[in-house]
Design an enzyme around this catalytic site. Structure first.
Site, PDB file in Angstrom:
ATOM      1  N   HIS A   1      46.734  46.455  37.496  1.00  0.00           N
ATOM      2  CA  HIS A   1      45.209  46.444  37.944  1.00  0.00           C
ATOM      3  C   HIS A   1      44.669  47.762  37.597  1.00  0.00           C
ATOM      4  O   HIS A   1      43.323  48.027  37.787  1.00  0.00           O
ATOM      5  CB  HIS A   1      44.900  46.339  39.520  1.00  0.00           C
ATOM      6  CG  HIS A   1      45.132  44.651  39.625  1.00  0.00           C
ATOM      7  ND1 HIS A   1      46.013  44.351  40.588  1.00  0.00           N
ATOM      8  CD2 HIS A   1      44.309  43.716  39.379  1.00  0.00           C
ATOM      9  CE1 HIS A   1      45.819  42.989  40.727  1.00  0.00           C
ATOM     10  NE2 HIS A   1      44.965  42.652  39.916  1.00  0.00           N
TER      11      HIS A   1
ATOM     12  N   ARG B   1      41.650  32.092  44.431  1.00  0.00           N
ATOM     13  CA  ARG B   1      40.494  33.057  44.181  1.00  0.00           C
ATOM     14  C   ARG B   1      39.834  32.520  43.074  1.00  0.00           C
ATOM     15  O   ARG B   1      40.452  32.151  42.037  1.00  0.00           O
ATOM     16  CB  ARG B   1      40.739  34.681  44.491  1.00  0.00           C
ATOM     17  CG  ARG B   1      41.450  35.027  43.287  1.00  0.00           C
ATOM     18  CD  ARG B   1      41.651  36.688  43.407  1.00  0.00           C
ATOM     19  NE  ARG B   1      40.279  37.402  43.349  1.00  0.00           N
ATOM     20  CZ  ARG B   1      40.023  38.068  42.248  1.00  0.00           C
ATOM     21  NH1 ARG B   1      40.725  38.112  41.238  1.00  0.00           N
ATOM     22  NH2 ARG B   1      38.958  38.681  42.110  1.00  0.00           N
TER      23      ARG B   1
ATOM     24  N   ASN C   1      37.900  34.335  39.463  1.00  0.00           N
ATOM     25  CA  ASN C   1      37.259  35.303  38.885  1.00  0.00           C
ATOM     26  C   ASN C   1      36.580  34.845  37.672  1.00  0.00           C
ATOM     27  O   ASN C   1      36.810  33.802  37.175  1.00  0.00           O
ATOM     28  CB  ASN C   1      38.542  36.021  38.267  1.00  0.00           C
ATOM     29  CG  ASN C   1      38.345  37.566  38.004  1.00  0.00           C
ATOM     30  OD1 ASN C   1      37.228  38.031  38.100  1.00  0.00           O
ATOM     31  ND2 ASN C   1      39.169  38.198  37.070  1.00  0.00           N
TER      32      ASN C   1
ATOM     33  N   LYS D   1      33.690  43.690  31.701  1.00  0.00           N
ATOM     34  CA  LYS D   1      33.845  42.583  31.206  1.00  0.00           C
ATOM     35  C   LYS D   1      33.506  42.155  29.794  1.00  0.00           C
ATOM     36  O   LYS D   1      33.538  41.382  29.332  1.00  0.00           O
ATOM     37  CB  LYS D   1      33.059  41.511  31.997  1.00  0.00           C
ATOM     38  CG  LYS D   1      33.668  41.455  33.668  1.00  0.00           C
ATOM     39  CD  LYS D   1      32.898  40.670  34.571  1.00  0.00           C
ATOM     40  CE  LYS D   1      33.290  40.750  36.079  1.00  0.00           C
ATOM     41  NZ  LYS D   1      34.432  39.936  36.156  1.00  0.00           N
TER      42      LYS D   1
END
Lengths: 318, 355, 200
Positions: B202, B232, B234, B326
């Site tokens: 990460h 989760r 993302n 991103k």
């Protein structure tokens, strides 16, 4: 999905003097999940007004999906679980059993696994060896017992694994050759020990003295919650007081009061039951292996499965 | 349209489509409502948002724990092509063999349970028979014996499962990414990251470490139990419906980011969502990390009015460093401007599902 | 620019003798010799008697430290280049037992490569004692062609294998012993900023 299982006792067997093996099969039938060597389950047992939930290592072949087996030594000063299993448990009884959890997993990178067991500490290794043998991994077991009569699984393990299993019976004058064990082992060997604290300390210390790095050393502390003086804890959210009896853990007292905190190991290792301390006038008697010395000193967190309290007031975020 | 959710998700036919070249990938109307839209509210907020991975709304991507949809065959074909060009997208360190078998079992069991018309698993002791009808596979093998399968178990089953897969080994109070098949990654390299622990892989993520979220997430995951998976969501955005946006092929797809114009936003810009699920593996005590990706172009997003209103609002509130991470910086404003035409300013209902 | 901390990059705390080790293997590159010479006071006759020093002068300023290392009195072997040193390390480890501790000192690229040899023998990287000495040059893997370039001091730089313009990402792979090089002008070919000497 798997939560707690209802399991029926299908066999009780005196594995050795003072050691009872219990086979549990799912009431609803079907296959259980496989598990990993070193895993334990928490078994709930009625003990008077209290429900004892004790962790026991699974000591069967992880690929036997029809049942789980545990082995329980009769404890000299039993808190209830051991006496219950030895004196009252009968074939046909149904027990609530949690999902397998592993806090003593083999390091799969190891070039060789050396297992050192003392007494009932043999249990996690029975399952580990089944996995090692199936995967063709190098391993050896060194098993210290009071006497051959007290050596649970000794015969079956020697049958299965031959010279890879070595038994040292104290009444025959045999001692674990610890110094020799940690010498001349190939690089990448990992050492695992389970049994009485004194034995584990000796094993680990011998390895350290021989220059082994901490990364290669593994131990499982089989601990029951320590008894102590009674105390009272206050629940911050409701203001309610809960009394903790001398032979009860804080977690058990909370459960008896209808509160169900999160837990996994009930032995102070996993950290799952960490609970925030809201107010403290007194001393937390930390009994876990999870908090760092700094965290213990701060006492902003308490591991309710193992720790007790002495003082005027303890308020928890519950 | 609301009745779409009353029906169970049961893909019967598979789209013949591409994720490269002519980019013929598209979602059928029913599959749009199947999409796991990731934003619960109109503002962007970073959170780990882990929740139990339990079967959810029928018809949605959450109905089955391992989701198969109309893109199955096309995704498997694209994956095979990626692996043929770059075999390093599959990695398994030697100590992960037991975790490989765990994963094969789990993915076979889940898919056969959810889609019995597509997959069948017959078990007789360690003699297993696996039938995958869409791919025309019917193999019998010995569970636990790699020599009875044409490929390593993880390689074998990942070529038959939608979504990228990473396997983690647990040791020393950490999780180590020691195996996986990653062919549709959003800009990270398995070949580079394999062998790293949770904090290490990460490392390039901005902001989050300072917020301590990784420490908390790791503590949580270390105690994850068998049979109690968690999930989760993302997300990121991709120009053109390209699955393989790996660092390895960045020179191929990087230029796409400069091609967005106000006229082509609806066709070119895709919302890319990862439904990530994490599973404790029984025999190895390792962890399976499934990164199931979904893509939907802006034209399709705005067919759901709630999503059309919410997406531009979220994109406007995104911190610039996250937009950069991103890779959205070059086309974020153009996309917001286009989406705003579909946002009448009306309030949106809570939650992710269409009204 | 280099971040304050790179969470995927190992830390190199510095050489210190593990007093209980039964055997000590030192693999030293260039200025890494200084890391051992600086703790010469801790090298008792007992430690030296159990030690093997492997040394390659590469990266040293001047002529290297053969003489000073040999004077310590431990078993000493000098390699002409890094490759033979790694080969010798591999042999030494294959004949070693638990209780042997490995010490690595030199450039980050050297430590990374020696660590790969150690890992193949089942040595946990966390048990290896390391010290970064000498150049801050990075060993970089091109994520596109997988070619490794040694001694990278500037970013961006040109991949010696595939020719792409790479920037050096602050992301380190222990398995590869390398930082990651990523094409800097993929989105706008030719838009390459001037190189900065960041890792001298």
């Amino acid at each position: 999905m798997m939560g707690d299982l209802q399991m029926r006792v299908t066999a009780l067997h005196d594995e050795a003097a003072g050691i009872r093996r219990v086979r549990l099969e799912p009431v609803e039938g079907g296959l259980l999940p496989a598990f990993s060597g070193g895993a334990h389950v928490v078994v709930a047992m009625p003990d008077g007004d209290v429900t004892r939930r004790n962790p026991y290592s699974l000591c069967c072949d992880p690929e036997d999906r029809t049942g789980y087996e545990i082995a329980v030594a009769r404890a000299a000063a039993s808190r209830g679980g051991s006496a219950y299993i030895h004196e009252r448990l009968a074939v046909g009884d149904v027990l609530t059993v949690g999902a397998p959890t592993n806090l003593f997993q083999p390091d799969w990178r190891a070039k060789k696994h050396i297992l050192v067991a003392g007494g009932i500490g043999i249990t996690p290794f029975v399952a580990m060896m089944a996995q090692f043998a199936r995967a063709g991994l190098a391993f050896e077991l060194h098993y210290a017992v009071r006497s051959r009569a007290a050596a649970a699984f000794a015969g079956v393990l020697q049958d299965r694994y031959g010279p890879r299993v070595k038994i040292y019976a104290a009444d025959e004058g045999a001692r674990l050759p610890l110094g020799a064990l940690v010498q001349n082992q190939p690089l990448g060997t990992h050492l695992y020990t389970c049994g009485p604290e004194r034995l584990m300390d000796a094993v680990l210390e011998t390895a350290r003295q021989a220059g082994w790095p901490e990364q290669a050393l593994h131990s499982e502390h089989f601990m029951a919650p320590p008894p102590g003086d009674p105390f009272t804890v206050t629940l911050g959210r409701s203001g309610r007081d809960v009394a903790v009896a001398p032979d009860q853990s804080l977690l058990e007292a909370l459960e008896a009061a209808g509160i169900n905190p999160r837990y996994l190991c009930r032995g102070g290792v996993c950290g799952e039951c960490a609970t925030k301390v809201v107010e403290l006038r007194g001393t937390i008697l930390h009994g876990d292996h999870y908090l760092t010395p700094e965290e213990r000193a701060e006492s902003r967190t308490i591991m309710i499965c193992m720790s007790r309290f002495s003082g005027d007031r303890l308020v928890l975020d519950l | 349209m609301d009745t779409a959710y009353s029906a169970t998700h049961r893909p019967e036919t598979f789209r013949d489509e591409t994720f490269r070249g002519d980019f013929s990938y598209a979602n059928s109307p029913g599959n749009i409502r199947h999409f796991p839209f990731p934003f619960h509210e109109d503002h962007y907020r970073y959170s780990v948002n882990i929740e139990p991975h339990v079967p959810g709304l029928p018809g949605s991507a959450f109905e089955h724990l391992i989701d198969v949809d109309e893109h199955y065959l096309a995704e498997m074909a694209d994956r095979a092509q990626v692996l043929a060009e770059d075999p390093l997208r599959y990695q398994a360190l030697p100590h992960m063999m037991l975790a490989q078998w765990d994963t094969l079992e789990l993915l076979m069991e889940e898919q056969a349970r959810a889609y019995p018309h597509l997959f069948t698993l017959e078990r007789n002791g360690d003699q297993w028979r696996w039938i995958n009808r869409p791919l025309g596979i019917d193999d019998t093998f010995t569970f636990g014996d790699p020599s009875t399968l044409p490929r390593e178990p993880l390689d074998y089953i990942c070529r038959q499962t939608q979504g990228d897969i990473a396997l983690m080994d647990q040791r020393e109070g950490n999780l180590w990414m020691d195996a996986g098949m990653i062919t549709a990654q959003a800009d990270w390299s398995l070949d580079f990251d394999v062998g790293m622990n949770f904090h290490e892989w990460h490392a390039p993520v901005p902001l989050a470490p300072q917020m301590g979220v990784f420490d908390r997430a790791l503590k949580y995951l270390l105690n994850l139990q068998v049979g109690k998976p968690v999930r989760r969501l993302n997300w990121t955005m991709t120009i053109n419906p390209r699955l393989d946006t790996s660092p390895e092929t960045y020179p191929k797809w990087g230029p796409d980011r400069t091609t967005v114009t106000p006229e082509n936003v609806g066709q070119k810009v895709h919302l890319r969502v990862e439904l990530q699920s994490l599973w404790r593996l029984p025999r190895s005590n390792g962890m399976l990390f499934v990164i199931r990706g979904y893509m939907m172009r802006m034209d399709e997003v705005v067919t759901v009015p709630k999503w059309g209103r919410r997406l531009p609002r979220v994109l406007e509130s995104l911190p610039p460093e996250l937009a950069e991470y991103k890779g959205l910086s070059r086309y974020r404003q153009t996309t917001i401007d286009w989406l705003k035409r579909h946002d009448d300013g009306a309030p949106t209902s809570p939650g992710i599902f269409p009204d | 620019m280099q971040g304050a901390t790179i969470r995927s990059r190992p830390v190199y705390p510095g050489l210190a003798i593990a007093p209980l080790a039964r055997r000590h293997i030192f693999a030293l590159e260039g200025e890494g010799a200084g890391a051992l010479l600086d703790i010469a006071g801790d090298l008792t006759p007992e430690v030296l008697g159990r030690s093997q020093i492997l040394y390659v002068a590469r990266g040293s300023l001047g002529v290297g430290h053969h003489g000073a290392l040999q004077t310590l009195g431990a078993a000493f072997w000098a390699a002409p280049t890094v490759q033979p040193l790694l080969g010798r390390l591999d042999v030494e480890l294959s004949r070693s037992h638990m209780g042997t501790r490995l010490y690595l000192a030199g450039t980050e690229g050297f430590i990374g490569q020696a660590m790969q040899v150690a890992a193949a023998h089942g040595i946990d990287p966390a048990s290896v004692i390391t010290e970064h000495r000498g150049s801050r040059a990075r060993r970089v893997q091109c994520v596109h062609c997988k070619g490794v370039t040694e001694g990278v001091t500037a970013s961006p730089f040109t991949c010696g294998h595939c020719g792409l313009n790479l920037y050096v990402r602050d992301h380190y792979s222990r398995r590869l012993g390398a930082f990651q090089g990523v094409n800097i002008d993929a989105e706008e070919p030719g838009a390459v900023p001037p190189p900065e000497e960041l890792y001298l």
